[in-house]
Design an enzyme around this catalytic site. Structure first.
Site, PDB file in Angstrom:
ATOM      1  N   GLU A 173      43.055  29.683  38.790  1.00  0.00           N
ATOM      2  CA  GLU A 173      44.020  28.945  37.976  1.00  0.00           C
ATOM      3  C   GLU A 173      43.648  28.969  36.501  1.00  0.00           C
ATOM      4  O   GLU A 173      44.532  29.021  35.630  1.00  0.00           O
ATOM      5  CB  GLU A 173      44.127  27.505  38.470  1.00  0.00           C
ATOM      6  N   ASN A 223      50.068  25.284  35.674  1.00  0.00           N
ATOM      7  CA  ASN A 223      50.721  24.720  34.488  1.00  0.00           C
ATOM      8  C   ASN A 223      49.770  24.713  33.295  1.00  0.00           C
ATOM      9  O   ASN A 223      48.619  24.292  33.405  1.00  0.00           O
ATOM     10  CB  ASN A 223      51.160  23.279  34.766  1.00  0.00           C
ATOM     11  N   HIS A 277      44.706  32.118  34.838  1.00  0.00           N
ATOM     12  CA  HIS A 277      46.134  32.067  34.517  1.00  0.00           C
ATOM     13  C   HIS A 277      46.398  31.499  33.127  1.00  0.00           C
ATOM     14  O   HIS A 277      47.449  31.782  32.525  1.00  0.00           O
ATOM     15  CB  HIS A 277      46.861  31.179  35.522  1.00  0.00           C
ATOM     16  N   GLY A 316      47.829  24.646  47.843  1.00  0.00           N
ATOM     17  CA  GLY A 316      47.267  25.491  46.804  1.00  0.00           C
ATOM     18  C   GLY A 316      47.218  24.785  45.473  1.00  0.00           C
ATOM     19  O   GLY A 316      46.815  23.629  45.363  1.00  0.00           O
TER      20      GLY A 316
END
Length: 872
Positions: free
Chosen positions: A328, A295, A331, A291
């Site tokens: 991502e 960060n 996020h 996956g």
């Protein structure tokens, strides 16, 4: 507008469920092991990796704020050795501290000779640790580039592994700034959250890289990646963007770079808060973990989830990489800028990012029909959520193991599905207005679900908190029963709810506040809120069109029509809108699985879909027929099931043909490979021989197989491999230029039907060169064809296997071997073994999988007798 009247009065103000809503975020009240009387403000850390020895040493100073008098300072550390520690500030000059490490609790404590007064201090530490083989904390990845062995280092800290590289307050509510310096070989390039501030040459061919200071952020977002890396750069909205890869892969970086540009601009606009960092790197590494990890400023991906080679990769890879990229990047706001307070609200990160990723994919690529794919994905989680072993979206987390296991389908997919249902009910504009207010109020801070509900409630004027608590704090979901009658020329529709289960009737009489759209096919639909056991609405004239509930399939519930209403919908099946057509299929199959409907009713419906154009609908049908095929393994009924599948799929495949056509749609191209694979798995000799012949040509000229057919060709070769074919596949897996191709060949090896070849594949699990992130997939692939062989191998080599794989997957390895079985004896065997050899969290996983095996056993006993008549 329909007129609603309650048939059984249950006041919405009291809530339909028994769940209790949580409180807004409070730092002091947030769960966790660490005391709240000392908080970190600024970490300044220096890491010196010894890449060859897989070890590192480090030093850091932490500016801390003591909020209340204390005689101890406690933070987190795991697998670290503390060499020295001192405390300075407010009259204290480098007071030496003695470390007290608690391995079980993963804490580091310093007992002070006298109470520490409130104020700011500096805690200085020197420490050592390991660079791990598995993706936890700081880890290494061995790979090949240009035929040479290479090595890089990277980090993945979520949920609780920052403490493996730095002694930290490693709980998400402890936000702080991080300034990182690292010493690496001179030929390495290093990446972290912020841009490089300074590079210094060091003796011995080394370099010291210093990064800029980060914003206040939780420790699980700390990131460091260093290796022989290349970067394709761009800019968007003033932000430096880069796709970072290992050597020779920048040709697969153009698509993700373009996607990153588009997504950054989209999210800047949606949230109303510009991306807050000066750069964003998307880093593709060849293994180490599966996956991606979000960060801040330096997202790390397994390269299979970011890179796309248009010359070699099928379209499914393109779709996957865009969707995960979107997830991502979402996020960066939802999770990074605003962070859940504790891991019981993990769904606030993951469910939202999944929902936002799907929304962005729909915006940029509606031709992919991502919401149809979302309906198919929702089926998976609904099947899990309809069992007694399910859990709520939001569930208490007390240990590090529980935090790690919370990253599951309920968290991601049910969270995503609920948010889509909620947005549809509130309206896109109100939902977005609430999201912007939430982001603006809580940026650089933490929240609970309650904070989100408050923002959405204020923006929409609807009682979001009461509705949402039913769906996030209760497990399971409702079955909506639909009955209609004609009275006085008006259609009367009665809607009722009960908890839906696949295994056994629910003992709890749970109810939900259910937003329901009720309308007519290709006509208007209106919302009603089912807030009790049942209600009745009037909906225009009786001949005003065919009744449909949840026409856009945004609801997280099953819909069961009375027989006449079902027949009316089914009679129009080929002409129904895509979402209605797919939902009718998926609900019908679920009712067959649960014993609420006979198999022949589903097959009668399927026969109406012979000219179906959408791959997602075909995938649903083929998946259900594969389930039947699996239940009938070794039984005489299997032949009839396979004949039905071949007879049903062949006309559509012949319409498409074996060869790609100029100007054909991407959907037709995808369908060709999907149907060819389904025919081959069902034993169609023509498809099997064609797959073998194309594999032989592939060995001579890989370009002879187009990307749309590569999975079919390699998969068929692996499944029907002889020793020569197996050796050819193994050689290509070992020398694959990237992870996508390595995984494709690896899956083919794991699917071999020949038991002797399957035994060879299992031996790969003991090879030190096998990446730990691939081990569950190899074991699962072999177990799907050779369960007893895989189980006996795993038992015989338990210690070696567990030592050689990711810690986060150890509880699932043995359970996963029997997961596709329909034999209760396998469930009993697995559960007994895991109770004896694994801890409480492993036993929970064992019981969940065992429950699934027993459900399949019940389905087998119920459905196989029906096969004998249904397929005549």
């Amino acid at each position: 507008m329909p007129v609603a009247r309650a048939a059984a009065a249950v006041a919405f103000a009291l809530g339909a469920g028994t769940a209790q809503a949580e409180a807004p975020f409070s730092f002091a009240a947030t769960p966790g092991k660490l005391p709240k009387n000392v908080i970190p403000l600024q970490y300044t850390a220096h890491i010196v990796p010894d890449v060859a020895a897989n070890a590192f040493r480090g030093s850091q100073s932490v500016e801390i704020d003591v909020l209340a008098p204390t005689s101890t300072i406690m933070l987190n550390a795991d697998n670290l050795q503390i060499d020295a520690a001192t405390l300075s500030g407010r009259g204290i000059d480098r007071l030496a501290l003695a470390p007290v490490l608690d391995k079980a609790q993963q804490t580091l404590r310093f007992d002070l000779p006298q109470p520490l007064a409130p104020g700011k201090y500096t805690l200085a530490l020197q420490f050592r640790g390991q660079i791990n083989r598995e993706g936890r904390g700081l880890f290494y990845v061995n790979y090949k580039a240009g035929g040479r062995d290479k090595k890089l280092i990277a980090t993945t800290m979520a949920p609780t592994d920052a403490r493996r590289m730095l002694p930290t307050w490693d709980e998400p509510a402890f936000r702080a700034r991080f300034k990182l310096t690292v010493d690496v070989p001179g030929n390495f390039t290093a990446y972290s959250t912020t841009p490089v501030e300074k590079r210094e040459a060091l003796p011995g061919g080394m370099q010291r890289v210093t990064f800029g200071n980060t914003p206040k952020m939780p420790s699980y977002l700390v990131v460091l990646v260093a290796g022989e890396l290349e970067r394709l750069a761009g800019r968007q909205d003033g932000v430096d963007i880069g796709i970072v890869t290992t050597e020779g892969k920048l040709g697969s970086a153009a698509f993700p770079l373009a996607a990153t540009r588009d997504l950054l601009h989209y999210f800047n606009n949606y949230f109303g808060i510009p991306y807050p960092l000066p750069k964003l790197d998307q880093i593709a590494i060849p293994g180490g973990f599966n996956g991606a990890m979000e960060n801040w400023g330096a997202v790390v991906y397994n390269e299979t989830t970011l890179l796309y080679d248009p010359k070699k990769s099928p379209d499914r890879v393109k779709k996957l990489t865009f969707r995960i990229n979107a997830h991502e990047m979402a996020h960066q706001w939802f999770g990074n800028l605003v962070t859940m307070a504790w891991w019981d609200n993990l769904w606030l990160n993951e469910g939202f990012a999944s929902w936002m990723g799907a929304k962005a994919t729909q915006h940029f690529h509606p031709e992919w029909r991502p919401y149809l794919d979302g309906i198919a994905e929702r089926e998976h989680v609904m099947n899990l959520d309809a069992r007694k072993t399910t859990h709520p979206i939001q569930t208490p987390i007390e240990t590090e193991e529980q935090a790690a296991s919370a990253f599951d389908a309920i968290t991601y997919l049910k969270g995503q599905a609920f948010l889509r249902m909620l947005e549809a009910y509130l309206g896109e504009d109100a939902f977005r207005k609430g999201m912007r207010a939430y982001m603006d109020k809580h940026q650089y801070s933490n929240t609970t679900s309650s904070d989100l509900w408050a923002a959405l409630e204020k923006a929409s004027g609807k009682p979001v908190g009461k509705l949402a608590s039913d769906w996030t704090l209760q497990p399971g979901f409702p079955l909506i029963k639909v009955e209609q009658a004609c009275e006085g020329g008006k259609r009367k529709v009665t809607l009722s709810q009960e908890q839906y289960r696949l295994d056994e009737p629910a003992r709890e009489k749970r109810l939900w506040n259910v937003p329901l759209q009720v309308g007519t096919v290709n006509g208007k639909a209106w919302y009603s809120l089912l807030s009790g056991p049942s209600m009745t609405i009037q909906q225009g004239s009786c001949d005003g069109g065919t009744l449909v509930v949840d026409p856009y399939s945004v609801g997280y519930f099953r819909v069961q029509y009375d027989p006449a209403s079902f027949r009316a919908l089914a009679g129009q099946a080929p002409r129904l809108p895509d979402s209605t057509r797919l939902k009718l299929l998926t609900d019908t199959w679920s009712f067959v699985s649960a014993g609420r409907m006979r198999l022949d009713g589903y097959l009668d419906l399927v026969r109406k879909y012979g000219d179906e154009p959408r791959p997602a609908v075909w995938e649903s049908i083929l998946s259900n027929l594969r389930t039947l095929d699996s239940l009938a393994r070794g039984e005489p009924e299997q032949a009839a099931i396979r004949r039905f599948l071949v007879d049903f799929a062949r006309p559509k495949f012949e319409q498409l043909g074996w060869e790609e056509k100029p100007g054909e749609s991407a959907e037709d191209s995808q369908l060709r490979g999907m149907l060819a694979g389904a025919l081959a798995r069902a034993g169609d000799r023509q498809a099997i021989e064609e797959g073998r012949a194309r594999f032989a040509r592939f060995l001579e000229d890989p370009a002879s197989v187009p990307p749309s057919m590569i999975d079919f060709v390699i998969g068929t070769a692996g499944r029907h491999a002889d020793a020569t074919t197996y050796d050819a596949l193994a050689a290509r897996a070992a020398n694959a230029p990237n992870s996508e191709e390595r995984n494709r060949f690896g899956r083919a090896l794991a699917s071999a039907q020949d038991p002797a070849l399957a035994a060879r594949t299992l031996q790969l699990l003991l090879a030190p060169g096998t990446p730990p992130d691939l081990m569950p997939y190899i074991m699962g692939g072999v177990a799907g064809e050779h369960l007893d062989l895989a189980w006996n191998f795993a038992v015989a080599h338990r210690t070696a296997l567990l030592d050689n794989m990711e810690a986060l997957g150890r509880n699932t390895l043995f359970a996963g071997i029997v997961a596709s079985s329909s034999n209760p004896a396998h469930a009993d065997m697995m559960e007994a073994y895991m109770r004896k050899n694994f801890g409480p969290d492993g036993v929970v996983e064992a019981e969940r999988v065992g429950n699934g095996v027993r459900i399949r056993a019940q389905q087998k006993a119920r459905l196989l007798p029906q096969v004998r008549t249904a397929f005549e």
